[in-house]
Scaffold this motif. Structure first.
Motif, mmCIF file in Angstrom:
data_model
loop_
_atom_site.group_PDB
_atom_site.id
_atom_site.type_symbol
_atom_site.label_atom_id
_atom_site.label_comp_id
_atom_site.label_asym_id
_atom_site.label_seq_id
_atom_site.Cartn_x
_atom_site.Cartn_y
_atom_site.Cartn_z
ATOM 1 N N ALA A 112 61.667 -18.867 131.079
ATOM 2 C CA ALA A 112 62.282 -17.774 130.310
ATOM 3 C C ALA A 112 63.640 -18.221 129.776
ATOM 4 N N LYS A 113 64.395 -18.970 130.574
ATOM 5 C CA LYS A 113 65.725 -19.424 130.127
ATOM 6 C C LYS A 113 65.598 -20.492 129.036
ATOM 7 N N ILE A 114 64.580 -21.316 129.153
ATOM 8 C CA ILE A 114 64.364 -22.344 128.120
ATOM 9 C C ILE A 114 63.959 -21.683 126.799
ATOM 10 N N GLN A 115 63.131 -20.658 126.921
ATOM 11 C CA GLN A 115 62.724 -19.904 125.715
ATOM 12 C C GLN A 115 63.952 -19.293 125.028
ATOM 13 N N ALA A 116 64.879 -18.781 125.835
ATOM 14 C CA ALA A 116 66.100 -18.184 125.262
ATOM 15 C C ALA A 116 66.926 -19.260 124.554
ATOM 16 N N ALA A 117 67.037 -20.438 125.160
ATOM 17 C CA ALA A 117 67.826 -21.529 124.552
ATOM 18 C C ALA A 117 67.202 -21.976 123.234
ATOM 19 N N ALA A 118 65.883 -21.846 123.123
ATOM 20 C CA ALA A 118 65.180 -22.314 121.909
ATOM 21 C C ALA A 118 65.480 -21.429 120.694
#
Ligand SMILES: NC(=O)c1ccc[n+]([C@@H]2O[C@H](COP(=O)([O-])OP(=O)(O)OC[C@H]3O[C@@H](n4cnc5c(N)ncnc54)[C@H](O)[C@@H]3O)[C@@H](O)[C@H]2O)c1
Ligand SMILES: O=C(O)C1=N[C@H](C(=O)O)CCC1
Length: 272
Positions: A112-118
């Motif tokens: 979920a955090k990686i998706q936000a960074a993307a």
């Protein structure tokens, strides 16, 4: 005048993949090594990364301050651990550089955090960066689509004795591909831990089996077993350079892409 070469930072520089990536980037004439990052307290911090690896100096000092080197680079290649990768994704988004993620063992909270960074950075993430495994996912999906549930699907993986996550990221990619072919969600059919009186196999399950030993680089079988016949699709990696080759390709590919999450199927141009 030719354009400057893209600067690449390697995180987890002292690791099995980190060292392979440092060598691959420094030998590649389409990019330059712009930084090498290790965790705080690591005894390589402050040393020239080439010398720390036991070779000639490369003119790059290992740092534990990722943002300082991200600010001067165009891509980061990251094969570390889930918590570290989430932190690097946040910093890569701040510095607006392409983040190539090979780290496996991610849980929902990390994803979920990686998706936000993307939203702010180009992220290329794959549990396996080799051309061979990415082709194998396409074959697995195709075979799973062609066969009915009379064919039991089992994913069998083997890795070295230092690996900390199971099943491997690759095994999960292959399981996802088989589930896509079957038109089901992997979470609904995955059988990941058999021990004791398990009962008979459920029709439609996708099973996983894990081997850990010695210096095995990475081996994956996808077995389709029915009464009277068995098909096995297999990939064997005998050298980590196959993962590094894919990661370097992804770092170059990501230079002119819009922010978002991508995988090696995008990088290799294999998406239908
Ligand atoms: N996607 C692929 O193609 C592929 C291929 C090989 C390995 N992997 C994955 O890459 C990861 C690393 O594998 P490995 O065999 O190189 O492991 P490794 O343990 O040899 O290396 C990991 C490195 O990361 C460093 N590290 C950990 N936390 C850090 C932090 N906060 N900051 C900086 N560095 C940090 C460690 O000190 C270590 O040097 C694993 O998740 C593995 O499954 C993926
Ligand atoms: O050595 C490892 O760790 C590997 N990890 C990846 C995985 O989890 O599938 C790729 C193969 C090597």
């Amino acid at each position: 005048m030719s354009a400057p070469l893209p600067g690449i930072v390697i995180t987890g520089a002292s690791g099995r993949m980190g060292q392979m990536l440092i060598r691959s980037v420094s030998e590649n004439d389409r990019m330059r090594l712009a930084g090498a990052v290790e965790r705080k307290g690591h005894d390589w911090v402050g040393r020239d990364v080439g010398e720390a690896m036991g070779g000639a100096a490369l003119g790059v000092t290992v740092t534990d301050d990722a943002l300082s080197v991200f600010a001067e680079a165009q891509a980061v290649i990251d094969f570390t651990a889930p918590a570290a990768t989430v932190e690097f994704a946040h910093l890569a988004a701040q510095a607006r550089l392409c983040h190539v993620i090979g780290t496996t063992g991610m849980e929902e909270q990390h994803l979920a955090k990686i998706q936000a960074a993307a939203r702010h950075a180009v992220i290329v993430r794959a549990g396996n960066m080799s051309l061979g495994v990415n082709l194998l996912t396409l074959l697995t999906e195709k075979v799973a689509r062609a066969l009915d549930a009379e064919y039991d699907i089992e994913v069998i993986e083997a890795h070295h004795n230092r690996k900390v996550d199971a099943p491997s990221g690759t095994a999960l990619m292959l399981g996802e591909a088989a589930a896509r072919g079957r038109g089901v969600a992997l979470a609904d059919v995955a059988d990941r831990g058999r021990d004791g009186i398990t009962g008979a196999r459920q029709t439609g399950d996708i099973g996983f089996a894990v081997i850990r030993g010695g210096d095995i680089v990475g081996e994956h079988d996808v077995m389709f077993a029915a009464a009277g016949e068995r098909i096995t699709l297999r990939h064997v990696a005998s050298d980590r350079s196959v993962f590094a080759r894919g990661a370097l390709k992804a770092a170059l590919w990501g230079q002119d892409k819009a922010p978002g999450e991508y995988d090696m199927i995008d990088v290799l141009g294999l998406r239908d």
